[in-house]
Design a protein around this motif. Structure first.
Motif, PDB file in Angstrom:
ATOM      1  N   ILE A   1      56.993   2.190 115.131  1.00 58.92           N
ATOM      2  CA  ILE A   1      57.678   2.745 116.308  1.00 58.92           C
ATOM      3  C   ILE A   1      58.007   4.228 116.147  1.00 58.92           C
ATOM      4  N   ASP A   2      57.983   4.720 114.911  1.00 60.02           N
ATOM      5  CA  ASP A   2      58.368   6.100 114.613  1.00 60.02           C
ATOM      6  C   ASP A   2      57.153   6.872 114.080  1.00 60.02           C
ATOM      7  N   PRO A   3      56.748   7.947 114.750  1.00 59.34           N
ATOM      8  CA  PRO A   3      55.575   8.693 114.281  1.00 59.34           C
ATOM      9  C   PRO A   3      55.767   9.278 112.880  1.00 59.34           C
ATOM     10  N   ASP A   4      56.999   9.670 112.536  1.00 57.92           N
ATOM     11  CA  ASP A   4      57.247  10.212 111.198  1.00 57.92           C
ATOM     12  C   ASP A   4      57.094   9.143 110.125  1.00 57.92           C
ATOM     13  N   ALA A   5      57.513   7.932 110.432  1.00 62.89           N
ATOM     14  CA  ALA A   5      57.345   6.829 109.478  1.00 62.89           C
ATOM     15  C   ALA A   5      55.866   6.496 109.309  1.00 62.89           C
ATOM     16  N   ALA A   6      55.117   6.490 110.411  1.00 56.77           N
ATOM     17  CA  ALA A   6      53.676   6.241 110.325  1.00 56.77           C
ATOM     18  C   ALA A   6      53.013   7.304 109.443  1.00 56.77           C
ATOM     19  N   TYR A   7      53.378   8.545 109.662  1.00 51.26           N
ATOM     20  CA  TYR A   7      52.863   9.648 108.853  1.00 51.26           C
ATOM     21  C   TYR A   7      53.188   9.427 107.369  1.00 51.26           C
ATOM     22  N   SER A   8      54.409   9.025 107.117  1.00 47.14           N
ATOM     23  CA  SER A   8      54.862   8.801 105.743  1.00 47.14           C
ATOM     24  C   SER A   8      54.044   7.720 105.046  1.00 47.14           C
ATOM     25  N   TYR A   9      53.708   6.644 105.769  1.00 44.78           N
ATOM     26  CA  TYR A   9      52.874   5.592 105.173  1.00 44.78           C
ATOM     27  C   TYR A   9      51.521   6.150 104.742  1.00 44.78           C
TER      28      TYR A   9
END
Length: 124
Positions: free
Chosen positions: A60-68
């Motif tokens: 749900i969070d683009p920053d979290a997706a990036y982090s993965y």
């Protein structure tokens, strides 16, 4: 039947947690040509040991997706690209909560099919 017994809590949670309108997926820039041709998902190498073939993982969070994606890059500094996905344009029955996330409250999702490239919007 075994699958149902092993995952009964996940199935109960999913009924009460609606799929968000927008989710995000991050990948590497050098994979974009392949994604343009074949879509996101399907048969491919995965970046995580728990990842399953044919499943696209979304957050749900683009920053979290990036982090993965950034965390999975063990080789060198690859450029990461984040895509926004409008979930209404996909088959709602193919979404489920990400089983790899303990106590997932709807922040991380699995899509059990290929997401066509034209359904992806690159964000900055």
């Amino acid at each position: 039947m075994k699958h149902l017994f092993e995952n009964w809590k996940t199935f109960l949670k999913e009924e009460s947690i609606p799929v968000p309108d927008v989710l995000y997926h991050a990948t590497y820039r050098d994979l974009v040509d392949s994604i343009q041709k074949s879509g996101l998902g399907g048969k491919r190498l995965t970046n995580w040991s728990g990842s399953r073939e044919g499943v696209v993982y979304l957050h749900i969070d683009p920053d979290a997706a990036y982090s993965y994606a950034e965390t999975a890059d063990e080789e060198d500094e690859k450029e990461v690209v984040v895509y926004k996905v409008n979930t209404a344009e996909l088959d709602a029955e193919l979404f489920q909560l990400d089983r790899e996330i303990l106590d997932n409250q709807g922040e991380s999702w699995e899509y059990h099919s290929i997401i066509p490239f034209e359904k992806l919007v690159e964000i900055e």
